[in-house]
Design a protein around this motif. Structure first.
Motif, PDB file in Angstrom:
ATOM      1  N   LEU A 110       0.823  -1.202   0.000  1.00 40.05           N
ATOM      2  CA  LEU A 110       0.000   0.000   0.000  1.00 40.05           C
ATOM      3  C   LEU A 110       0.862   1.260   0.000  1.00 40.05           C
ATOM      4  O   LEU A 110       0.418   2.307  -0.436  1.00 40.05           O
ATOM      5  CB  LEU A 110      -0.950  -0.002   1.198  1.00 40.05           C
ATOM      6  CG  LEU A 110      -1.980  -1.121   1.144  1.00 40.05           C
ATOM      7  CD1 LEU A 110      -2.991  -0.970   2.251  1.00 40.05           C
ATOM      8  CD2 LEU A 110      -2.706  -1.146  -0.199  1.00 40.05           C
ATOM      9  N   ARG A 111       2.099   1.133   0.486  1.00 42.50           N
ATOM     10  CA  ARG A 111       2.980   2.289   0.446  1.00 42.50           C
ATOM     11  C   ARG A 111       3.128   2.784  -0.998  1.00 42.50           C
ATOM     12  O   ARG A 111       3.113   3.984  -1.263  1.00 42.50           O
ATOM     13  CB  ARG A 111       4.352   1.918   1.020  1.00 42.50           C
ATOM     14  CG  ARG A 111       5.236   3.113   1.272  1.00 42.50           C
ATOM     15  CD  ARG A 111       6.356   2.719   2.204  1.00 42.50           C
ATOM     16  NE  ARG A 111       7.077   1.569   1.670  1.00 42.50           N
ATOM     17  CZ  ARG A 111       8.352   1.626   1.267  1.00 42.50           C
ATOM     18  NH1 ARG A 111       9.016   2.729   1.356  1.00 42.50           N
ATOM     19  NH2 ARG A 111       8.944   0.551   0.801  1.00 42.50           N
ATOM     20  N   VAL A 112       3.256   1.833  -1.907  1.00 42.07           N
ATOM     21  CA  VAL A 112       3.382   2.239  -3.312  1.00 42.07           C
ATOM     22  C   VAL A 112       2.113   2.951  -3.765  1.00 42.07           C
ATOM     23  O   VAL A 112       2.162   3.977  -4.439  1.00 42.07           O
ATOM     24  CB  VAL A 112       3.662   1.011  -4.197  1.00 42.07           C
ATOM     25  CG1 VAL A 112       3.769   1.426  -5.644  1.00 42.07           C
ATOM     26  CG2 VAL A 112       4.910   0.312  -3.749  1.00 42.07           C
ATOM     27  N   VAL A 113       0.961   2.407  -3.369  1.00 41.83           N
ATOM     28  CA  VAL A 113      -0.302   3.035  -3.757  1.00 41.83           C
ATOM     29  C   VAL A 113      -0.378   4.443  -3.182  1.00 41.83           C
ATOM     30  O   VAL A 113      -0.755   5.406  -3.864  1.00 41.83           O
ATOM     31  CB  VAL A 113      -1.502   2.183  -3.273  1.00 41.83           C
ATOM     32  CG1 VAL A 113      -2.794   2.853  -3.650  1.00 41.83           C
ATOM     33  CG2 VAL A 113      -1.425   0.790  -3.855  1.00 41.83           C
ATOM     34  N   VAL A 114       0.012   4.569  -1.913  1.00 42.05           N
ATOM     35  CA  VAL A 114      -0.018   5.884  -1.272  1.00 42.05           C
ATOM     36  C   VAL A 114       0.902   6.841  -2.012  1.00 42.05           C
ATOM     37  O   VAL A 114       0.532   7.992  -2.290  1.00 42.05           O
ATOM     38  CB  VAL A 114       0.392   5.753   0.214  1.00 42.05           C
ATOM     39  CG1 VAL A 114       0.663   7.116   0.812  1.00 42.05           C
ATOM     40  CG2 VAL A 114      -0.692   5.050   0.993  1.00 42.05           C
TER      41      VAL A 114
END
Lengths: 235, 480, 667, 99
Positions: free
Chosen positions: B424-428
């Motif tokens: 999710l870090r990438v999505v964020v």
């Protein structure tokens, strides 16, 4: 007198010395030559084990083709003259040797226990049968050998039975001891090229075909890696 | 033992692949033929083989060929479907990825097809030596493909590392086969099973069994045999990284599953301990290191290590449910991971590939479609419903709970939480951070978008209709 | 009615969404195409809905499982294997332990009505949007969201189980936030989106807990099994036996009460009731057609629909009164706030909150048909009024403050007439739709023994008429207070035609409720089937029908008259005159109170107690600490990845040696 | 000579190969050591084959040699292409991929 132990020790020692020399020599060319020595010694061991065909292939393929390739690349990269391989730091080396010793202990432990509850042990038990006439087990074994090598019963009766018993006997008439000798004789011949060939092209036809694909993959792979035209790359 | 009678129908998928690479090689000889045609030949050939595999799976084939060397059954067909799907997807993304002027594309696609053939042999192999040869055929092709960009330093490095470590691991694998040969007196999988039924546990057998775990563990990247994976994924061409993470991993597991649940079934109490430990280690180490990555390919590499751990959880369940959920998981993983790599390729700019996670900042607004695709794949990798990743994990965990591995599932669940953090870090980053510098993006290459669309449909379809995919996997395990 | 029809109905907007969402870039240049695709997708759904409606009218119902999503039975374990020895033998056939999360449809008359509202009004609003959103940069994005919304809403009403309903529930919520914050460069829009998101989370949490409770009690989330088990329980309750249902929970009436109240918390959030209504007025930051579709006609009524769908549970648990009281209090409270609002969309928003309160009164007291009927009429006239408000905004360059309007009657004749129809309808002007539905609810409240609710409802009706006509007079009558630079003009046909079409049912649909002398009205007859399991104990109240109608009429007309007196020729003041006016104008300071009572204390507490005390040492130590530790561990484990092949080989060899030693020496 | 002796020799040869892989840095010599490991496995195959009276083991050796030959061809090609970039075949200098 059985020469096998002496030859085993001789070839085995030679193989080990060669192997240690491979990792001991600083010059890669010497290492390669030491490896060839090991391979030859192993070929000798194969002959001891009755694997004549394999021994021949060992010399031709390994000592002949593969090692020449190694030497060729060492020469090509000009690594033979300069000592590019400085020894590792003492600690690392020591640690590696300790790991190696532990590993060797485990390996030897496995080897020593090789007959504990394994197929090898079972074969030994079965072949120890003695006295009386040929057992059902031995007949089964003979049938299996017959099928594996694509022999006919006639061939066995006329070619092999006379070697172990009176000439007019057939397989069914053999005593258990004679049958055991017969089986051992037949098994002793399995290293012959004819026998290996028979097995290779019947039972192991698929793996044999697959090796052709592996060689093809190697061929194409090497072409892909060394092909002349230098393309523009993406990244 | 006579020369085997071959039923060519049962070898359809393999024969089609062989024919395909012959055609590719012949086409490659003609300078006038555009190189992308080779890719299309590969894709069409694989698609026909895929169709044949699906048909055979439907028809419920169950037999063997070459004197029992090759099992032609549903289990192998299911895995062949996984391999062929990954081959098709990877060929699709390769068309845009490889430079138009690259003259060596013939070799590239032939090697991919040979690797696929190797995987099929691994899945079908009913004899350890066939599995070994299939594994080598696959690996040799992959070593070359990993080092395919020979003018790129890291690509060669990746090739060399993969080769040295792979050859080292196959040495152990081979020694393991030798020990099992000595212990069981045969290398045929069904025969080993029947020999072991009444045999006592010899050191030879146990050691051989463990060395097989080492060999497969290397191929599917289990801790501590995983360290090649991040380096190779990062250095290899991105298409090949996608390929290595999908098909070969599934192939490793195919043989792993067949040998351990069929041939070595009676040794189950012995191997299950190690499998459980390796599963816990693999999940944890893979996920923990992945959190510290800044390069997206490396992150995906560690995530792929972790996912191998999840599949191992299913193997630890060691029952039919476990096997079928592992199969479903591998199918799911293959689709979503290739999708993630395809999205990484899609983010290529004039300066080359942008592999730093920080390069993805602001992509949510600049390249919404790309960000959407990548988000779907990452969300699926993290295992959120209603994506395929969720159902995959769900069934795996379920089967492990049923088999009584509660603690293993607890560890797996904690790991899933950790993994959500880095996915999710990438999505964020994509949706909530401003980029440091403006990157000039290419227009979307149509084929990449098409591939991603396929992958997205796959991820959603499996997520929404899992029973259509789990069903065949469950039937496939009937023979065990 | 085949399942394919339902699938087509459902899937069509999804396809529209996919086309617009994925290929929006290419469609952006062909604006008409993009809007056309979206409209066409909803039109197909509308046609399907009509077909469904005719089928349902002929008495055909459908409850069909499309497929199991995650089916445990296919996984090969049965209850016997799972259950422990002490788990009693289940008594119900449903409860074999083989439960599944399934995708299935339940179509009855209630569903059919909702389908018609969603697709019918949805279609008109799609068409209207083509004109309204013309030239907007996010044109295709807008239509993609709108189609997605319709899809999610259809899932919500078609579901045959609570889980699938929840999926739709969350889906419409998502679309709602996306559309409220559609103009994301406007801070107020994103803030409003955030507010809606957070407030709705509270409600959704309640819904989730409610689902868990139901699942624990019944072992399933499917409607029919739950309802049948609940009815079974009710029948068996008299014997005083402790029943054990599929969920292996000791089941009692209190369980059901807890479950229904938790579900109702979800409804309060989604349908903007006290105390969670605060998000809806702010939601007007979104494009006006969105307000019409989502925040008036469809999504906000999901809570009402859910309560009506779960009517069996609410009846058995006896929690309907709570629903009715929350509803009526919300109704009057919101109406008071609407009195003082000057922003026309805000007035309509408060009015929506208030009318939703009426609907909850209806379903709360057990007059389901009336509640749903009001839902339907409200969807028409409120949708209409929002669209006309949009038309006014369109004419006045996005002006919303009615103090800057006035006298628009001549400039915007069609808008004026349609708005007037809507306002008359909502005010309960005799024979128009709102009159019927509102009167029916109030009448039922009296009949079922809720006189206080009846009185409050009547007051609300008066207030409603008053603020609505304050809006009418302030906007369309009197002297023009329009800015000199703005030149009002009537909207294009693509906008006013949907208005005109909507005006007709808004006025006339109430006649469907016309009943005479003890005969069920057409609507009662139709929808009664949905509540036949239990429910509505013959709501034909022949007595005093005309008296109640007369009272309602008088109240409504009185409100209009008072507005006429006060606002006929309105000169707005800058400052509210009276304290109560000021209070209402400031929305009773509810936002401020929430801020002071909930948000600030939490902030302060976190600042001084939690942050200094707990957070830094404990929460940080756990949340951030775990993340930190994981990353640090990850970072240090990375060191083992030295890049040197031999270090990898060392770790492999160590691993092999250890495991081999385990096999050889330890075992 | 019994099987145990041959297997022990094979294990020792294998171990020497492993140690070589661990302590040598020259990629070509590492590769030779891997060949040594494969050969040790071959020795085990042939010894077991004789003990069992089963020809399969010897056939396996044939296959392994083919694989080894293919591996060497590819391996040396890859090592050459690494050498082209870095002018070295020392594995501890080929470490740009890490972390």
């Amino acid at each position: 007198m059985n020469a096998e132990p002496i030859l085993f020790i001789a070839f085995g020692a030679l193989a080990l010395i060669g192997a240690v020399a491979v990792i001991g020599f600083k010059n890669p060319v010497y290492s390669a030559i030491a490896l060839i020595v090991t391979f030859f010694a192993q070929a000798g061991l194969f002959i001891l084990l009755g694997a004549h065909f394999v021994a021949a292939v060992q010399v031709i393929v390994y000592a002949g083709a593969i090692m020449v390739l190694f030497l060729f690349v060492i020469m090509l990269l000009n690594l033979g003259s300069v000592d590019v391989d400085r020894p590792k730091a003492g600690i690392a080396k020591g640690a590696a040797v300790i790991l190696g010793i532990v590993f060797a202990l485990e390996g030897v432990y496995i080897a020593v226990n090789a007959s504990k509850g394994t197929a090898v042990a079972r074969v030994k038990r079965e072949s120890a049968v003695g006295g009386g006439s040929i057992s059902a087990m031995q007949l089964k074994e003979l049938n299996k050998i017959q099928a594996t090598y694509q022999l006919t019963r006639d061939e066995i009766d006329t070619e092999y039975v006379p070697k172990v018993a009176a000439a007019d006997k057939t397989v069914e008439d053999l005593t258990a001891d004679e049958a055991r000798t017969l089986i051992q004789t037949l098994q002793g011949e399995m290293g012959k090229t004819e026998r290996i060939g028979t097995v290779l092209f019947s039972k192991f036809l698929l793996p044999f075909e697959v090796t052709s694909l592996i060689l093809l993959a190697a061929l194409i792979g090497v072409i892909a890696l060394v092909k002349r035209e230098e393309p523009k790359e993406v990244s | 033992m006579t020369v085997p009678v071959i039923n060519w129908h049962m070898l359809m998928p393999e024969l089609v692949i062989v024919l395909t690479f012959v055609i590719v090689m012949v086409f490659d000889l003609f300078k006038s033929i555009r190189k992308s045609i080779l890719a299309w030949v590969t894709i069409i050939g694989s698609a026909i083989a895929l169709w044949a595999s699906v048909e055979m799976l439907h028809a419920g084939v169950n037999g063997s060929q070459f004197n029992g060397m090759l099992a032609v059954d549903r289990f192998s067909m299911f895995f062949k479907i996984i391999f062929l799907v990954s081959t098709i997807l990877v060929s699709l993304i390769s068309i845009n990825y490889l430079d138009r002027g690259d003259k060596r594309q013939g070799e590239y696609y032939v090697l991919i097809l040979l690797a696929t053939l190797g995987m099929m042999l691994m899945a079908s192999g009913n004899e350890l030596i066939v599995v070994f040869l299939g594994l080598e055929l696959m690996s040799l092709s992959l070593y070359v493909l990993a080092g395919y960009f020979r003018s790129v330093q890291v690509s060669s490095e990746a090739g060399m590392k993969y080769l040295l470590l792979g050859a080292f691991a196959s040495g152990f694998f081979l020694y393991g086969i030798a020990l099992i040969y000595g212990g069981a007196g045969t290398t045929s999988i069904p025969e080993i099973a029947s020999v072991l039924e009444d045999g006592e546990k010899s050191p030879l057998m146990l050691a051989g069994m463990f060395l097989l775990i080492v060999g497969f563990g290397f191929k599917v990247a289990l801790v501590p045999f995983h360290q090649w994976a991040p380096d190779v994924y990062e250095g290899a061409p991105t298409t090949i990284a996608a390929f290595i993470s999908a098909g070969p991993k599934a192939a490793g597991f195919a043989a792993f599953l067949r040998i351990f649940t069929s041939a070595l079934e009676s040794l189950q109490p012995e191997w299950i301990v190690v499998i459980v430990i390796l599963a816990a280690l693999t999940m944890t180490v893979g996920n923990v290191i992945a959190t510290a990555q800044s390069n997206i390919k490396r992150m995906l590499a560690y995530s792929s290590v972790a996912h191998a751990g999840y599949v191992l959880v299913a193997l630890a369940a060691a029952n039919k449910d476990g096997i079928s959920s592992a199969m479903l998981y591998l199918l799911v993983y293959c689709v979503m991971n290739i999708g993630a790599f395809a999205a990484v390729i899609l983010a290529t700019t004039e300066d080359g590939e942008n592999l730093k996670i920080s390069d993805y900042a602001g992509l949510g607004f600049r390249k919404p479609l790309l960000a959407l695709f990548l988000s779907i794949m990452l969300v699926s990798l993290a295992g959120f419903p209603p994506t395929a990743g969720f159902v995959g994990k769900f069934y795996v965990f379920r089967s492990a709970v049923d088999a009584g591995h509660i603690w293993l599932v607890v560890i797996a669940a904690i790991n899933t939480a950790i993994s959500a953090f880095y996915y999710l870090r990438v999505v964020v980053v994509m949706y909530m951070q401003e980029p440091d510098e403006e990157l000039e993006y290419h227009a979307y290459p149509g084929l990449l978008v098409f591939t991603l669309l396929l992958a997205t449909i796959g991820v959603v379809l499996i997520g929404v209709l899992p029973s259509y995919f789990l069903g065949p996997a469950q039937i496939s395990t009937q023979f065990f | 009615m085949s399942i394919n029809l339902i699938v087509l109905l459902l899937i069509s907007p999804l396809i529209g969404f996919l086309i617009n969402g994925l290929f929006g870039k290419w469609l952006r240049n062909a604006e008409k195409l993009s809007g056309g695709i979206a409209c066409f997708a909803v039109l197909i759904s509308l046609i399907c809905s009509v077909i469904v409606f005719t089928h349902v009218k002929d008495g055909v119902e459908l409850n069909q499982r499309l497929y199991d999503w995650i089916a445990f039975e296919s996984f090969g374990f049965s209850k016997a294997e799972l259950g422990s020895a002490e788990s009693p033998t289940p008594i119900f056939e449903w409860i074999t332990g083989n439960f599944a999360f399934n995708i299935g449809f339940h179509v009855d008359s209630l569903t059919a009505v909702m389908l018609l509202i969603i697709t019918g009004i949805g279609f008109l609003i799609h068409v209207y949007s083509i004109g309204y959103m013309h030239g907007d940069a996010g044109y295709t994005r807008y239509f993609a969201y709108l189609n997605l919304f319709v899809f999610a809403m259809l899932i919500l009403v078609l579901a045959d189980n609570y889980l699938m309903m929840f999926v739709g529930w969350e889906g419409v919520g998502l679309c709602s936030y996306l559309l409220i914050g559609f103009w994301y460069e406007k801070k107020s829009a994103t803030d409003a989106g955030k507010k809606a998101f957070i407030v709705n989370r509270i409600g959704d949490f309640g819904f989730l807990l409610g689902m868990f409770t139901l699942f624990a009690a019944f072992g399933t989330l499917d409607f029919i099994p739950i309802f049948e088990q609940a009815e079974f329980f009710e029948r068996a309750e008299s014997t005083g036996s402790n029943l054990v249902f599929g969920g292996n929970t000791q089941f009692g009436a209190s369980t059901l009460a807890v479950a229904t109240l938790l579900l109702f918390v979800g409804a309060v959030g989604k349908s903007a009731q006290i105390p969670l209504y605060v998000w809806l007025p702010d939601a007007m930051e979104g494009p006006t057609p969105v307000s019409a579709l989502i925040h008036a006609a469809t999504m906000v009524t999901a809570g009402v629909y859910m309560v009506a769908r779960s009517s069996v549970l609410f009846e058995i648990a006896g929690t309907g009164d709570v629903v009715a009281w929350i509803g009526v209090l919300t109704a009057v409270f919101a109406a008071i706030m609407a009195l003082a609002a000057n922003d026309i969309k805000r007035v309509l928003a408060y009015s929506t909150v208030s009318q939703l309160g009426y609907m909850f009164v209806g379903v709360g007291i057990g007059a389901y048909a009336s509640g749903i009927f009001h839902l339907m009429t409200h969807a028409f006239f409120k949708g209409l009024m929002f669209l006309t408000a949009g038309s006014v905004m369109h004419a006045l360059s996005n002006e919303l403050d009615m103090r800057k309007m006035g006298g628009l009657r001549s400039k915007l004749p069609i808008t004026h007439v349609t708005f007037l129809v809507g306002a008359l309808a909502i005010s309960g002007f005799p024979l128009l739709s709102g009159f019927w539905s509102k009167d029916e609810i109030l009448h039922s409240a009296w009949e079922k023994g809720h006189p206080i609710i009846y009185v409050i409802g009547l007051v609300t009706a008066f207030l409603t008429a008053f603020y609505m006509f304050r809006l009418i007079f302030g906007t369309f009558y009197g002297k023009s207070r329009v800015d000199a630079n703005v030149h009002p003009h009537e909207s294009p046909p693509v906008m006013w035609v949907p208005l005109a079409i909507l005006a007709i049912p808004s006025a006339l649909i109430g006649l469907a409720l016309l009943s005479w002398k003890g005969h069920d009205s057409a609507f009662h007859h139709f929808i009664g089937g949905a509540f036949v399991h239990h429910g509505e104990k013959a709501a034909h109240h022949a007595d005093n029908v005309l008296l109640f109608m007369a009272i309602s009429s008088i109240v409504g007309i009185a409100g209009i008259a008072l507005a006429w007196v006060k606002y006929r020729d309105w000169t707005p003041l800058d400052q509210p005159r009276s304290a109560i006016h000021k209070l209402a104008a400031e929305k009773f300071y509810v936002d401020e109170i929430y801020n002071a009572v909930i948000v600030q204390p939490i902030k302060n507490a976190s600042q001084f107690v939690l942050w200094r005390g707990v957070d830094v040492s404990i929460i940080d130590g756990i949340v951030n600490g775990v993340a930190f530790v994981v990353r640090t561990v990850g970072g240090s484990l990375r060191r083992f990845q030295t890049g040197v092949v031999q270090s990898y080989i060392v770790s492999m060899v160590i691993g092999i040696i250890i495991f081999l030693a385990y096999y050889l020496f330890i075992r | 000579m019994s099987l145990e002796w041959y297997l022990a020799l094979s294990a020792l040869l294998f171990t020497v190969g492993v140690i070589g892989v661990l302590i040598r840095r020259n990629a070509i010599i590492i590769f030779m050591c891997i060949e040594l490991m494969l050969n040790a496995a071959n020795l085990a195959f042939v010894a077991i084959s004789r003990e069992l009276g089963d020809p399969s083991g010897q056939v396996f050796v044939f296959f392994v040699m083919t694989v080894a030959a293919a591996e060497v061809a590819i391996g040396l090609a890859i090592i050459v292409s690494v050498f082209k970039h870095r002018e070295t075949v020392n594995v501890d200098e080929v470490d740009s991929l890490k972390g």
